[in-house]
Motif scaffolding. Structure first.
Motif, PDB file in Angstrom:
ATOM      1  N   VAL A   1     -46.811 -35.401  -9.841  1.00  0.00           N
ATOM      2  CA  VAL A   1     -47.435 -34.357 -10.657  1.00  0.00           C
ATOM      3  C   VAL A   1     -48.937 -34.485 -10.636  1.00  0.00           C
TER       4      VAL A   1
ATOM      5  N   SER B   1     -35.019 -33.317  -7.746  1.00  0.00           N
ATOM      6  CA  SER B   1     -36.162 -33.015  -6.895  1.00  0.00           C
ATOM      7  C   SER B   1     -37.435 -32.862  -7.714  1.00  0.00           C
ATOM      8  N   THR B   2     -37.343 -32.379  -8.953  1.00  0.00           N
ATOM      9  CA  THR B   2     -38.532 -32.273  -9.795  1.00  0.00           C
ATOM     10  C   THR B   2     -38.928 -33.623 -10.372  1.00  0.00           C
ATOM     11  N   GLU B   3     -37.938 -34.488 -10.622  1.00  0.00           N
ATOM     12  CA  GLU B   3     -38.260 -35.818 -11.141  1.00  0.00           C
ATOM     13  C   GLU B   3     -38.933 -36.681 -10.083  1.00  0.00           C
TER      14      GLU B   3
ATOM     15  N   ALA C   1     -31.730 -29.815  -8.417  1.00  0.00           N
ATOM     16  CA  ALA C   1     -33.027 -29.280  -8.819  1.00  0.00           C
ATOM     17  C   ALA C   1     -33.750 -30.259  -9.742  1.00  0.00           C
ATOM     18  N   GLN C   2     -33.001 -30.881 -10.656  1.00  0.00           N
ATOM     19  CA  GLN C   2     -33.605 -31.832 -11.578  1.00  0.00           C
ATOM     20  C   GLN C   2     -34.078 -33.079 -10.842  1.00  0.00           C
TER      21      GLN C   2
ATOM     22  N   SER D   1     -32.938 -22.467  -1.221  1.00  0.00           N
ATOM     23  CA  SER D   1     -33.304 -23.751  -1.833  1.00  0.00           C
ATOM     24  C   SER D   1     -32.115 -24.512  -2.414  1.00  0.00           C
TER      25      SER D   1
ATOM     26  N   SER E   1     -40.879 -35.597  -7.638  1.00  0.00           N
ATOM     27  CA  SER E   1     -42.122 -35.056  -7.083  1.00  0.00           C
ATOM     28  C   SER E   1     -43.318 -35.514  -7.893  1.00  0.00           C
TER      29      SER E   1
END
Length: 126
Positions: A126, A120-122, A117-118, A91, A124
């Protein structure tokens, strides 16, 4: 570990639980003239705190990479670099690679891994 020491990384410490592999690593370091300059410790990598490590080299099976990635993200400082031999972290996007086939290695800078990583989470939902 010996190669890392040869390239100027110090301290150069390896962790191994298998007593045979631990003896083999110490023997090879001694035979190469690096006894006392590098060390191999019988410790569980999962229980070792890596927060003061800035250069981490791993040679582990692909199945171990996802849980190890979580440990490294949680413990390593932003300035750390992780080098993976033979198998990449699935990943993570490498900062650089060298070699090919069985001799390929992937280098990852933790600051970039965290940034990716940050983002990609922001991005996505929710």
């Amino acid at each position: 570990v010996v190669e890392a020491y040869k390239r100027g990384l110090s301290p150069a410490v390896g962790y191994e639980l298998n007593p045979w592999l631990l003896c083999l690593a110490n023997y090879r370091a001694w035979k190469a003239g690096y006894h006392g300059k590098v060390s191999f410790l019988k410790k569980d990598l999962w229980k070792v705190n890596l927060s003061d490590c800035y250069n981490v080299i791993v040679f582990l099976a692909p199945s171990v990479k996802p849980p190890l990635a979580a440990k490294l993200l949680a413990e390593l400082p932003d300035e750390a670099r992780v080098v993976a031999g033979r198998f990449p972290f699935p990943s993570w996007t490498p900062t650089s690679t060298l070699g090919q086939g069985l001799e390929q290695v992937w280098a990852y800078d933790m600051k970039e891994v965290r940034r990716e990583a940050q983002s990609s989470t922001e991005g996505s939902p929710v």
